[in-house]
Design an enzyme around this catalytic site. Structure first.
Site, PDB file in Angstrom:
ATOM      1  N   HIS A   1      -9.725   1.246   4.994  1.00  0.00           N
ATOM      2  CA  HIS A   1      -8.441   1.451   5.680  1.00  0.00           C
ATOM      3  C   HIS A   1      -8.650   2.449   6.821  1.00  0.00           C
ATOM      4  O   HIS A   1      -9.451   3.389   6.694  1.00  0.00           O
ATOM      5  CB  HIS A   1      -7.403   1.982   4.680  1.00  0.00           C
ATOM      6  CG  HIS A   1      -6.006   1.971   5.243  1.00  0.00           C
ATOM      7  ND1 HIS A   1      -5.568   2.931   6.127  1.00  0.00           N
ATOM      8  CD2 HIS A   1      -4.993   1.102   5.076  1.00  0.00           C
ATOM      9  CE1 HIS A   1      -4.310   2.644   6.466  1.00  0.00           C
ATOM     10  NE2 HIS A   1      -3.943   1.538   5.850  1.00  0.00           N
TER      11      HIS A   1
ATOM     12  N   SER B   1       3.615  -1.496  10.551  1.00  0.00           N
ATOM     13  CA  SER B   1       5.077  -1.509  10.690  1.00  0.00           C
ATOM     14  C   SER B   1       5.718  -2.844  10.309  1.00  0.00           C
ATOM     15  O   SER B   1       6.692  -3.275  10.932  1.00  0.00           O
ATOM     16  CB  SER B   1       5.483  -1.080  12.109  1.00  0.00           C
ATOM     17  OG  SER B   1       5.039   0.237  12.372  1.00  0.00           O
TER      18      SER B   1
ATOM     19  N   GLU C   1      -7.048   4.894   7.759  1.00  0.00           N
ATOM     20  CA  GLU C   1      -6.834   6.294   7.380  1.00  0.00           C
ATOM     21  C   GLU C   1      -8.066   6.862   6.665  1.00  0.00           C
ATOM     22  O   GLU C   1      -8.365   8.043   6.788  1.00  0.00           O
ATOM     23  CB  GLU C   1      -5.557   6.417   6.518  1.00  0.00           C
ATOM     24  CG  GLU C   1      -4.313   6.231   7.385  1.00  0.00           C
ATOM     25  CD  GLU C   1      -3.105   5.678   6.668  1.00  0.00           C
ATOM     26  OE1 GLU C   1      -3.075   5.644   5.434  1.00  0.00           O
ATOM     27  OE2 GLU C   1      -2.153   5.255   7.383  1.00  0.00           O
TER      28      GLU C   1
ATOM     29  N   GLY D   1       2.657   2.897  10.888  1.00  0.00           N
ATOM     30  CA  GLY D   1       3.627   3.977  10.674  1.00  0.00           C
ATOM     31  C   GLY D   1       4.378   4.387  11.920  1.00  0.00           C
ATOM     32  O   GLY D   1       5.015   5.440  11.944  1.00  0.00           O
TER      33      GLY D   1
ATOM     34  N   ASN E   1       0.862  -1.185   0.000  1.00  0.00           N
ATOM     35  CA  ASN E   1       0.000   0.000   0.000  1.00  0.00           C
ATOM     36  C   ASN E   1       0.899   1.236   0.000  1.00  0.00           C
ATOM     37  O   ASN E   1       1.454   1.595   1.032  1.00  0.00           O
ATOM     38  CB  ASN E   1      -0.903  -0.027   1.248  1.00  0.00           C
ATOM     39  CG  ASN E   1      -1.773   1.219   1.349  1.00  0.00           C
ATOM     40  OD1 ASN E   1      -1.835   2.017   0.424  1.00  0.00           O
ATOM     41  ND2 ASN E   1      -2.452   1.379   2.483  1.00  0.00           N
ATOM     42  N   TRP E   2       1.023   1.836  -1.181  1.00  0.00           N
ATOM     43  CA  TRP E   2       1.907   3.015  -1.288  1.00  0.00           C
ATOM     44  C   TRP E   2       1.331   4.211  -0.527  1.00  0.00           C
ATOM     45  O   TRP E   2       2.023   5.174  -0.276  1.00  0.00           O
ATOM     46  CB  TRP E   2       2.067   3.437  -2.748  1.00  0.00           C
ATOM     47  CG  TRP E   2       2.808   2.494  -3.639  1.00  0.00           C
ATOM     48  CD1 TRP E   2       3.090   1.161  -3.422  1.00  0.00           C
ATOM     49  CD2 TRP E   2       3.367   2.811  -4.934  1.00  0.00           C
ATOM     50  NE1 TRP E   2       3.776   0.647  -4.505  1.00  0.00           N
ATOM     51  CE2 TRP E   2       3.956   1.633  -5.448  1.00  0.00           C
ATOM     52  CE3 TRP E   2       3.391   3.964  -5.717  1.00  0.00           C
ATOM     53  CZ2 TRP E   2       4.584   1.589  -6.697  1.00  0.00           C
ATOM     54  CZ3 TRP E   2       4.017   3.924  -6.958  1.00  0.00           C
ATOM     55  CH2 TRP E   2       4.618   2.747  -7.437  1.00  0.00           C
ATOM     56  N   LYS E   3       0.044   4.185  -0.235  1.00  0.00           N
ATOM     57  CA  LYS E   3      -0.665   5.354   0.313  1.00  0.00           C
ATOM     58  C   LYS E   3      -0.451   6.533  -0.638  1.00  0.00           C
ATOM     59  O   LYS E   3      -0.351   6.323  -1.842  1.00  0.00           O
ATOM     60  CB  LYS E   3      -0.215   5.637   1.751  1.00  0.00           C
ATOM     61  CG  LYS E   3      -0.334   4.372   2.628  1.00  0.00           C
ATOM     62  CD  LYS E   3      -0.164   4.645   4.085  1.00  0.00           C
ATOM     63  CE  LYS E   3      -0.319   3.344   4.871  1.00  0.00           C
ATOM     64  NZ  LYS E   3      -0.245   3.528   6.304  1.00  0.00           N
TER      65      LYS E   3
ATOM     66  N   GLU F   1      -5.115  -4.382  11.090  1.00  0.00           N
ATOM     67  CA  GLU F   1      -4.084  -3.365  11.265  1.00  0.00           C
ATOM     68  C   GLU F   1      -4.380  -2.566  12.530  1.00  0.00           C
ATOM     69  O   GLU F   1      -5.199  -1.623  12.497  1.00  0.00           O
ATOM     70  CB  GLU F   1      -4.072  -2.403  10.068  1.00  0.00           C
ATOM     71  CG  GLU F   1      -3.767  -3.059   8.746  1.00  0.00           C
ATOM     72  CD  GLU F   1      -3.228  -2.043   7.739  1.00  0.00           C
ATOM     73  OE1 GLU F   1      -2.066  -2.181   7.351  1.00  0.00           O
ATOM     74  OE2 GLU F   1      -3.957  -1.116   7.360  1.00  0.00           O
TER      75      GLU F   1
ATOM     76  N   GLY G   1       2.946  -0.920   4.445  1.00  0.00           N
ATOM     77  CA  GLY G   1       2.923   0.507   4.090  1.00  0.00           C
ATOM     78  C   GLY G   1       4.338   0.998   3.827  1.00  0.00           C
ATOM     79  O   GLY G   1       4.909   0.769   2.762  1.00  0.00           O
ATOM     80  N   GLY G   2       4.924   1.637   4.829  1.00  0.00           N
ATOM     81  CA  GLY G   2       6.239   2.286   4.677  1.00  0.00           C
ATOM     82  C   GLY G   2       7.293   1.418   3.996  1.00  0.00           C
ATOM     83  O   GLY G   2       8.028   1.896   3.114  1.00  0.00           O
TER      84      GLY G   2
HETATM   85  P1  13P Z   1       2.990   0.876   7.804  1.00  0.00           P
HETATM   86  O1  13P Z   1       3.533  -0.415   7.237  1.00  0.00           O
HETATM   87  O2  13P Z   1       3.698   2.097   7.275  1.00  0.00           O
HETATM   88  O3  13P Z   1       2.881   0.823   9.285  1.00  0.00           O
HETATM   89  O4  13P Z   1       1.499   1.021   7.246  1.00  0.00           O
HETATM   90  C1  13P Z   1       0.624  -0.025   7.430  1.00  0.00           C
HETATM   91  C2  13P Z   1      -0.584   0.244   6.639  1.00  0.00           C
HETATM   92  O5  13P Z   1      -1.401   1.059   7.021  1.00  0.00           O
HETATM   93  C3  13P Z   1      -0.761  -0.507   5.392  1.00  0.00           C
HETATM   94  O6  13P Z   1      -2.035  -0.356   4.889  1.00  0.00           O
END
Ligand code: 13P
Length: 248
Positions: A91, A208, A93, A169, A10-12, A163, A229-230
């Site tokens: 998600h 993470s 977010e 993050g 997930n690049w966000k 999650e 994510g990251g």
């Molecule tokens: P991180 O891996 O940056 O913690 O993000 C997780 C996430 O929200 C993936 O959708």
């Protein structure tokens, strides 16, 4: 034989042409893992060359509407036309920053399912929920919409990502055993909707995830993959995660 791992990037709201180019050179095809790359949808067409038997593209969100006066929305048909066959839904977010309600999350699941997109429903609790002992209740409550949907095809095309919001993050993760016990409860709840569903369901851990820690999650019986994510913004790190998860 166990289920194939599912590894999702997930690049966000990150990346650009440079990251697109580096993904196009990446080595993501491995027998033991299904890989889904979810860039910002504007890059989907440029990433089409990534699509293989085990590698697919997905969106991070979609419109609950098929078409119409919904400025900024992207419909499931548009995602399909651009090569996407999966979508994340709900998600944390989106829930927190865009105030997506359970009702909207259900409408999005239904819209994706009508179009034939595979879905990954995201659930998770806040730190306050966990500290007050309400984590399980919160997460299982987010799954109530599946009972409301009452749709076998929708459930067949569904994966779930657990999650914990406090692990997203932050560099902090749930421990593999904490995640396992939540995944077990999630599977139990989905099994109550249909006998075979729970067993086939892939439940991913997210929060993470890194090449360093992903192996310890995949060792747990109810953790079938990861939502990254990251760490997916560094292609070689993501390649490592795919390799580790694919060879469990
Ligand atoms: P991180 O891996 O940056 O913690 O993000 C997780 C996430 O929200 C993936 O959708």
């Amino acid at each position: 034989m166990g289920k194939k791992s599912l590894v999702v990037a997930n690049w966000k709201c990150n990346g650009g042409i440079e990251l697109v180019q580096s993904y196009l050179k990446a080595f993501l095809e491995i027998d033991g893992a299904d890989v889904v790359v979810c860039p910002p949808v504007i890059f989907l067409t440029q990433l089409r060359a990534l699509i293989r038997k085990n590698v697919s593209l997905g969106a991070q969100d979609l419109s609950a509407f098929e078409a119409g006066p919904y400025t900024g929305n992207i419909s499931s048909e548009m995602i399909l036309e651009c090569g996407g066959t999966w979508t994340l839904i709900g998600h944390s977010e989106r829930r927190a920053l865009h105030l997506e309600s359970q009702e909207e999350v259900l409408q999005k699941l239904q819209a994706a399912n009508r179009a034939g997109l595979k879905t990954i429903l995201c659930v998770g609790e806040t730190l306050a929920d966990r500290k007050s002992g309400h984590a399980v209740e919160k997460v299982l409550g987010q799954l109530d919409i599946l009972r409301e949907a009452n749709d076998a095809a929708l459930l067949d095309n569904l994966s779930i990502a657990y999650e914990p919001i406090w692990a997203i993050g932050t560099g902090e993760t749930a421990s593999p055993s904490e995640a396992q016990s939540m995944h077990e409860r999630i599977r139990e709840k989905v099994s109550s909707l249909g006998e075979t569903l729970g067993g086939n369901l892939r439940i991913l851990y997210g929060g993470s995830v890194s090449a360093h820690n992903c192996g310890s999650f995949l060792k747990e019986g109810d953790i079938d993959g990861v939502l990254v994510g990251g760490s997916c913004l560094n292609v070689s790190e993501f390649e490592k995660i795919v390799r580790i998860c694919g060879s469990r």
